[in-house]
Design an enzyme around this catalytic site. Structure first.
Site, mmCIF file in Angstrom:
data_model
loop_
_atom_site.group_PDB
_atom_site.id
_atom_site.type_symbol
_atom_site.label_atom_id
_atom_site.label_comp_id
_atom_site.label_asym_id
_atom_site.label_seq_id
_atom_site.Cartn_x
_atom_site.Cartn_y
_atom_site.Cartn_z
ATOM 1 N N ASN A 1 36.289 40.822 33.909
ATOM 2 C CA ASN A 1 36.056 39.562 34.565
ATOM 3 C C ASN A 1 35.234 38.533 33.713
ATOM 4 O O ASN A 1 33.835 38.926 33.649
ATOM 5 C CB ASN A 1 35.412 39.618 36.017
ATOM 6 N N HIS B 1 42.524 34.032 38.132
ATOM 7 C CA HIS B 1 40.877 34.535 37.615
ATOM 8 C C HIS B 1 41.128 35.958 37.705
ATOM 9 O O HIS B 1 41.719 36.574 38.454
ATOM 10 C CB HIS B 1 40.152 33.895 38.731
ATOM 11 N N CYS C 1 33.023 31.090 38.307
ATOM 12 C CA CYS C 1 34.587 31.758 37.733
ATOM 13 C C CYS C 1 35.496 30.388 38.026
ATOM 14 O O CYS C 1 36.779 30.676 37.480
ATOM 15 C CB CYS C 1 34.813 32.952 38.658
#
Length: 321
Positions: free
Chosen positions: A278, A248, A115
């Site tokens: 996500n 994020h 990520c």
């Protein structure tokens, strides 16, 4: 001495055609819309179809960024692509983007920091530009996490989606815009908290994502607030100077908690997790593109990008857009 900076000329993003609501997901997974929204803030995600891959999404995002920047593909001399879900073990997905854009020759490679991958890719590209080795770069984050999810594990499969985001970076001499500072970290001691249980040299399989959510949440809030403060200090700025935070997009609660820890109002945080879930390395550039295109982020704004992912890895960059 004239400062050479990497300036963002344009942004782009791409999403798979299929958009899946929580209600639709609940028909296949033992979950509910209320359960997902309460714990994550997620309402929708896009899932790649049979002919959509990390590479095809990256190509579409790159084309959109080039168009926004007004830059021809042949002017790109560096492609850095962040992904944990490449099309192939090798060659890099970046080279597939290069070929699709008909770029005769440029440096092209992938980086893997899950990520945080896009933040890692930004710092790598920025360093190469500031060193004088390159003048125009495509920096891309692209993922098809749906390919590595265990669809029988409701605690993880509801959290992720697929997508891509890209920026065009260009060298400018003496500019007050561009990447002002960045800071990266990694701590491999936390491997078992967020990982994929497969790989070419261990199981010979792709594997599935595994996560201990509570522990990840705790580390994320502390680490992200800390690295944002570090990057602002390097840039000679404070939280009061920040116009926008593009984080994020992992979990709405993490975003809210991080903003509170820094004393930033929620309205300064760009949040797209409700629409995209996500998307790992794609989430920061995807959210950035959304906020640029809807007019929230304007030229001259101070923007902080931040992310944390498996490894653990985490990082932040301060940009004057």
């Amino acid at each position: 001495m004239t400062v050479r900076r990497s300036v963002i000329l344009g942004t782009g993003s791409a999403l798979p055609t299929r958009r899946v609501s929580n209600a639709e997901l609940a028909q296949e997974v033992d979950t509910t819309d209320e359960w997902i929204v309460e714990r994550t803030g997620i309402r929708f995600r896009h899932l790649a179809g049979p002919h959509e891959t990390t590479g095809t999404l990256a190509i579409d995002a790159a084309k959109a960024a080039l168009a926004a920047a007004g830059v021809h593909a042949q002017d790109i001399d560096l492609i850095v692509l962040a992904t944990a879900t490449p099309d192939q073990t090798f060659p890099s997905t970046a080279t597939k983007v290069q070929a699709a854009l008909a770029i005769d020759d440029c440096v092209a490679f992938d980086v893997a920091a899950v990520c945080s991958g896009f933040l890692y890719a930004v710092q790598v590209a920025d360093a190469m530009i500031r060193a004088g080795a390159h003048t125009r770069a495509l920096v891309i984050g692209a993922e098809t996490f749906s390919r590595i999810l265990d669809w029988e594990d409701r605690t993880t499969c509801v959290l992720f989606g697929d997508g891509a985001g890209a920026i065009v970076l260009a060298a400018e001499e003496g500019s007050d815009r561009g990447i002002l500072a960045s800071k990266l970290h990694a701590d491999g001691r936390h491997n078992e908290l967020l990982y994929v249980d497969g790989g070419p040299s261990t199981t010979g399989t792709v594997g599935k994502l595994r996560m201990k959510g509570r522990e990840v949440f705790r580390h994320a809030v502390v680490n992200l607030a800390s690295v944002m403060t570090e990057s602002l200090e390097i840039a000679g700025l404070t939280a009061a100077d920040v116009d926008w935070v593009v984080p994020h997009q992992a979990n709405a609660r993490i975003l809210d908690a991080t903003a509170r820890k820094l004393g930033l109002p929620a309205e300064k945080v760009v949040m797209t997790v409700d629409q995209h879930a996500n998307t790992s390395a794609a989430s920061v550039p995807l959210a950035l593109d959304v906020a640029v295109r809807d007019g929230r982020i304007k030229r001259g704004d101070v923007v902080v990008l931040e992310a944390m992912g498996g490894g653990f890895t985490w990082g932040a960059a301060v940009v004057r857009y």
